[in-house]
Enzyme design. Structure first.
Site, PDB file in Angstrom:
ATOM      1  N   LYS A  52     -88.163 -67.235  50.394  1.00  0.00           N
ATOM      2  CA  LYS A  52     -87.057 -68.186  50.322  1.00  0.00           C
ATOM      3  C   LYS A  52     -85.869 -67.710  51.144  1.00  0.00           C
ATOM      4  CE  LYS A  52     -88.671 -69.693  45.804  1.00  0.00           C
ATOM      5  NZ  LYS A  52     -88.626 -69.474  44.346  1.00  0.00           N
ATOM      6  N   GLN A  96     -84.976 -66.579  39.826  1.00  0.00           N
ATOM      7  CA  GLN A  96     -86.432 -66.526  39.920  1.00  0.00           C
ATOM      8  C   GLN A  96     -87.043 -66.264  38.542  1.00  0.00           C
ATOM      9  OE1 GLN A  96     -88.390 -67.054  42.730  1.00  0.00           O
ATOM     10  NE2 GLN A  96     -90.077 -66.995  41.267  1.00  0.00           N
ATOM     11  N   ASP A 119     -82.923 -76.112  41.578  1.00  0.00           N
ATOM     12  CA  ASP A 119     -84.279 -76.243  41.021  1.00  0.00           C
ATOM     13  C   ASP A 119     -84.418 -77.528  40.215  1.00  0.00           C
ATOM     14  OD1 ASP A 119     -86.128 -74.366  41.831  1.00  0.00           O
ATOM     15  OD2 ASP A 119     -85.546 -72.872  40.347  1.00  0.00           O
TER      16      ASP A 119
END
Length: 297
Positions: A52, A96, A119
């Site tokens: 990412k 994460q 997200d």
């Protein structure tokens, strides 16, 4: 002839398309910023974060990388998130998962400013998605929508079976597909571990989306002729090769390909799209925070 839906190709088109939006922001003195927070030594998580970060650098998004000791108190993670919420250079925050057992993952998600929750898992953003007013579409389901669009698959009026009911894929995927909107208007059935006679359900579907985390669960004889198959699963299974394993999806690819009109491979299908849509959401977050109109691909 079965169409192989190439997620790497579509993801590259998304990243290329973001360039214009990033240029528009740059002209106003704005650089989109994404902060990744890792509280784990899990190799897979470390790899995901590194990928990412690299994606951000390639498209012109500023990457902020935070790594915490997995044994540190939960308050340290909450404090980092609080600081990022207040940082004007950070437009998106990604913690994460999974986090260590002593950290409440739900509390972490609730700690993130909903306007920076790229997200799309903060309860406020989940509620907006269900209500048909999504701020950010969760990355994997949004990526699936883009893949269907790229293959000219019209979901309107179609029967869709989703295998899996996770908060990350199954539930938001169902919500997106039933919306009265482009890429929606489908009739959706969500199947799971308690579903009786799964094969009967999948054989009735025009589109099957497998996201259950069981290697090669969906086989060709469970599909109707000409079905569209989207395989979200990524599973390691033992293999007689140098690595000792191979990656397979939740769909038995070879048999499913014989029945499907279009299908995603594993790897190279949905996975690249998840990362691309994270960038998409970060650019959107920056544009909305700064009040700048941009064209998103």
């Amino acid at each position: 002839m079965t169409t192989i839906i190439d997620g790497n190709e579509v993801a590259e088109e998304i990243r290329d398309g973001l360039a214009d939006a990033i240029d528009t922001l740059a002209a106003e003195g704005v650089t989109p910023g994404l902060a990744t927070v890792l509280m784990s030594t899990d190799p897979a998580s470390e790899t995901y974060v590194a990928m990412k970060q690299r994606d951000c650098e390639e498209v012109g998004i500023e990457a902020f990388d935070y790594e915490l000791d997995p044994d540190a108190p939960a308050d340290e993670l909450y404090a980092v998130v609080d600081d990022l919420n207040e940082d004007d250079d950070v437009h998106g925050i990604l913690v994460q998962m999974p986090v260590p057992d002593h950290v409440d993952d739900r509390a972490v998600l609730e700690q993130i400013d909903p306007a920076k929750d790229v997200d799309g898992f903060h309860p406020e953003n989940v509620g907006r998605l269900v209500a048909g007013d999504a701020r950010f579409k969760p990355c994997t389901p949004h990526g699936v929508q883009k893949l269907l669009e790229s293959a000219d698959v019209d979901t309107e009026g179609k029967d869709v079976v989703i295998v899996g009911r996770s908060n990350i894929v199954g539930k938001p995927m169902a919500n997106l597909l039933i919306q009265k909107a482009v890429g929606g208007n489908a009739t959706v059935t969500v199947c799971h571990s308690r579903t009786k006679d799964l094969a009967t359900k999948t054989r009735d579907a025009d589109i099957v989306i497998a996201a259950v985390g069981v290697p090669e669960l969906v086989t060709g004889d469970m599909l109707s002729e000409g079905a569209v198959v989207i395989d979200v699963g990524v599973n390691r299974v033992d293999a007689d090769n140098e690595k000792g394993y191979k990656l397979v999806g939740d769909v038995e690819y070879d048999s499913a390909k014989e029945k499907a009109s279009a299908i995603t491979p594993v790897p190279g299908g949905v996975g690249p799209m998840t990362r691309a849509m994270l960038l998409w959401n970060t650019v959107k977050a920056a544009a909305e925070k700064e009040g700048i109109d941009v064209d998103l691909p």
